[in-house]
Scaffold this motif. Structure first.
Motif, PDB file in Angstrom:
ATOM      1  N   LEU A  92       0.781  -1.314   0.029  1.00  0.00           N
ATOM      2  CA  LEU A  92      -0.098   0.060   0.032  1.00  0.00           C
ATOM      3  C   LEU A  92       0.844   1.296  -0.035  1.00  0.00           C
ATOM      4  O   LEU A  92       0.502   2.270  -0.795  1.00  0.00           O
ATOM      5  N   VAL A 121       2.385   2.540  -3.245  1.00  0.00           N
ATOM      6  CA  VAL A 121       1.790   3.220  -4.210  1.00  0.00           C
ATOM      7  C   VAL A 121       0.856   4.390  -3.691  1.00  0.00           C
ATOM      8  O   VAL A 121      -0.266   4.965  -4.265  1.00  0.00           O
ATOM      9  N   GLY A 152       3.486  -0.708  -9.909  1.00  0.00           N
ATOM     10  CA  GLY A 152       2.314   0.496  -9.788  1.00  0.00           C
ATOM     11  C   GLY A 152       3.004   1.484 -11.059  1.00  0.00           C
ATOM     12  O   GLY A 152       1.993   2.182 -11.441  1.00  0.00           O
ATOM     13  N   HIS A 153       4.128   1.651 -10.937  1.00  0.00           N
ATOM     14  CA  HIS A 153       4.693   2.602 -12.162  1.00  0.00           C
ATOM     15  C   HIS A 153       4.563   2.255 -13.545  1.00  0.00           C
ATOM     16  O   HIS A 153       3.985   3.056 -14.311  1.00  0.00           O
ATOM     17  N   ASN A 180      11.221   3.807  -4.416  1.00  0.00           N
ATOM     18  CA  ASN A 180      10.738   2.651  -3.708  1.00  0.00           C
ATOM     19  C   ASN A 180      11.916   1.743  -3.789  1.00  0.00           C
ATOM     20  O   ASN A 180      12.009   0.778  -2.930  1.00  0.00           O
ATOM     21  N   ASP A 233      -4.895   9.679  -7.925  1.00  0.00           N
ATOM     22  CA  ASP A 233      -6.050   8.999  -8.531  1.00  0.00           C
ATOM     23  C   ASP A 233      -7.321   9.536  -8.142  1.00  0.00           C
ATOM     24  O   ASP A 233      -8.053   9.710  -8.601  1.00  0.00           O
ATOM     25  N   GLY A 258       5.383  -3.198  -5.330  1.00  0.00           N
ATOM     26  CA  GLY A 258       4.455  -1.989  -5.526  1.00  0.00           C
ATOM     27  C   GLY A 258       5.053  -1.114  -6.195  1.00  0.00           C
ATOM     28  O   GLY A 258       4.294  -0.472  -6.942  1.00  0.00           O
ATOM     29  N   TRP A 293      -1.972   1.390  -9.635  1.00  0.00           N
ATOM     30  CA  TRP A 293      -1.740   0.765  -8.437  1.00  0.00           C
ATOM     31  C   TRP A 293      -2.702  -0.275  -8.099  1.00  0.00           C
ATOM     32  O   TRP A 293      -2.640  -1.250  -7.317  1.00  0.00           O
ATOM     33  N   HIS A 294      -3.730  -0.466  -8.953  1.00  0.00           N
ATOM     34  CA  HIS A 294      -4.829  -1.619  -8.927  1.00  0.00           C
ATOM     35  C   HIS A 294      -3.918  -2.809  -9.297  1.00  0.00           C
ATOM     36  O   HIS A 294      -4.053  -3.927  -8.539  1.00  0.00           O
ATOM     37  N   ALA A 335      -0.863  -3.700  -8.788  1.00  0.00           N
ATOM     38  CA  ALA A 335       0.026  -4.041  -7.562  1.00  0.00           C
ATOM     39  C   ALA A 335      -0.401  -4.972  -6.466  1.00  0.00           C
ATOM     40  O   ALA A 335      -0.035  -5.840  -6.223  1.00  0.00           O
ATOM     41  N   LEU A 356       0.538   7.078  -6.067  1.00  0.00           N
ATOM     42  CA  LEU A 356      -0.457   7.130  -7.268  1.00  0.00           C
ATOM     43  C   LEU A 356      -1.924   7.022  -6.756  1.00  0.00           C
ATOM     44  O   LEU A 356      -2.474   7.539  -7.231  1.00  0.00           O
ATOM     45  N   ILE A 357      -2.158   6.487  -5.645  1.00  0.00           N
ATOM     46  CA  ILE A 357      -3.477   6.582  -5.180  1.00  0.00           C
ATOM     47  C   ILE A 357      -3.873   7.947  -4.724  1.00  0.00           C
ATOM     48  O   ILE A 357      -5.031   8.284  -4.997  1.00  0.00           O
TER      49      ILE A 357
END
Length: 415
Positions: free
Chosen positions: A35, A38, A164-165, A258, A45, A160, A169-170, A172, A41-42
């Protein structure tokens, strides 16, 4: 509830249990930490504030700590492997469900369910593993088991960040969540070892008599738990916000930030955790305070290093100080968890870890993400993160205090 089948301890059974439980614990921390990899990203988004972002991490921890006492009570009365396996299946499905969450509320609910599943495993697994091995090897065995913290956390950040990149993120959450289901059946089928006998069994009293109340009267257990709570406040805040800190303060993208943080975490985690287990067992042969002495000085050395990692103006100095700080923080993992085993009666050890889980998260990382997020919204992230070195210093104080009573409490526990 029927009593589980108890078997004599065999070296091969212990090695198998260690390998299996270590594998599950790796997934535990991968699914937990992905979590935070990302977070940026979350945030972008879903257009979230830092406070709302921190609450996603806090939702996991609140459910984790609140459900732990129930699982601790259950674990001291029923089958620990089956309870752990059911939790593994639940958190794996919930992690994957986060990967299809359409919005903030569904993501929050999925992470809360992950907390419930992981609580069942966290309360019973250290005591279960300890029953396969003699007490002279406990710190080293638990250090191996808790290698999952740095290695699993690093893998969570790495997977992640990279997934994610590239894919969002979904994806991941989906990739790291589903593999846990493959280990649920082997964990369910592991045979329960004979639980080690303590004073309460020799005296003929009920195995769990006064369990939770007796733990709160155990001075070493209380001070050790407070030390772990302060450490958890710091580690939880750093783990959840350092990738974002590197993104904002040092201009690193999600994947590179990361990757660097994950590499530091895995190297320092492996070296620090193994060193702490070895040093703890070595010093414990000389004094009953051995484990706590190792931990206390680890915290003392880690405090200024953590502060400099936050304040350093250059990326090189930041990462160097972070390496030192994480090494001396991970040094405490084996010793502090071994203290819990050594100062509590065998028949209430699942409850002991449940109480420990409740308080270290209630006072630690259940609140630190939101606290640091809230401070960041008003003061900036760098200033907010300075709360973590202060918490590490408090952990050192509690570790020193615990040394005054540990010999007495180990004797009462039959150790």
């Amino acid at each position: 509830m029927s009593e589980p089948t108890l078997l004599p301890r065999r070296p091969s059974a212990g090695r198998y249990a260690l390998a299996l439980l270590l594998g599950v614990n790796l997934l535990n921390y991968i699914d937990r930490q992905v979590l935070y990899a990302v977070f940026p990203l979350i945030k972008a988004d879903l257009a979230l504030s830092d406070t709302a972002l921190g609450l996603i991490g806090s939702a996991f921890m609140v459910c984790y700590m609140v459900s732990a006492p129930f699982f601790g009570w259950w674990g001291d009365r029923g089958s620990r492997p089956r309870l752990a396996a059911a939790g593994l299946a639940l958190w794996s499905v919930a992690t994957a469900a986060a990967g299809v969450a359409p919005g903030y509320r569904s993501l929050l609910a999925a992470r809360a369910a992950v907390g419930i599943g992981e609580a069942s495993f966290g309360t019973v697994s250290p005591g279960l593993l300890s029953d396969f091995f003699p007490k002279e090897r406990r710190a080293r065995i638990l250090a191996l088991f808790f290698l999952a913290i740095p290695v699993g956390s690093a893998l969570g950040y790495l997977l992640g960040g990279l997934i994610g990149h590239r894919f969002g993120w979904h994806a991941a959450f989906l990739v790291v969540g589903l593999p846990g289901l493959a280990l649920a059946v082997p964990l369910w089928l592991i045979r329960e070892p004979a639980r080690r006998k303590g004073e309460e069994d020799r005296n003929g009293s009920a195995p769990a008599s006064g369990g939770y109340r007796s733990l709160l009267r155990n001075r070493t257990f209380v001070t050790n738990t407070l030390a772990m709570a302060a450490m958890t406040f710091a580690l939880g805040g750093l783990a959840q916000w350092i990738p974002t800190f590197l993104f904002r303060m040092h201009g690193l993208d999600v994947a590179r930030g990361n990757t660097l943080f994950g590499a530091i975490t895995v190297v320092t985690g492996i070296c620090g955790t193994l060193a702490g287990g070895w040093l703890g067992d070595l010093l414990q042969r000389r004094t009953p305070r051995g484990y706590l002495v190792v931990s206390a000085w680890g915290f003392v050395i880690g405090t200024p290093a953590a502060a400099w990692a936050i304040l350093a103006p250059s990326l090189t100095h930041c990462l160097g100080a972070m390496f030192v700080a994480e090494f001396f923080l991970f040094l405490n993992t084996g010793p502090l968890n071994t203290v819990i085993v050594n100062v509590t009666r065998p028949a209430v050890r699942s409850m002991a870890f449940a109480v420990n889980i409740f308080f270290i998260h209630a006072l630690g990382d259940a609140i630190s993400p939101a606290v640091i997020g809230g401070l960041s919204d008003h003061l900036g992230l760098r200033t907010a993160l300075l709360a973590t070195p202060l918490a590490i210093l408090a952990a050192a104080l509690f570790s020193f205090l615990g040394g005054a009573s540990i010999a007495r409490d180990m004797d009462r526990a039959g150790e």
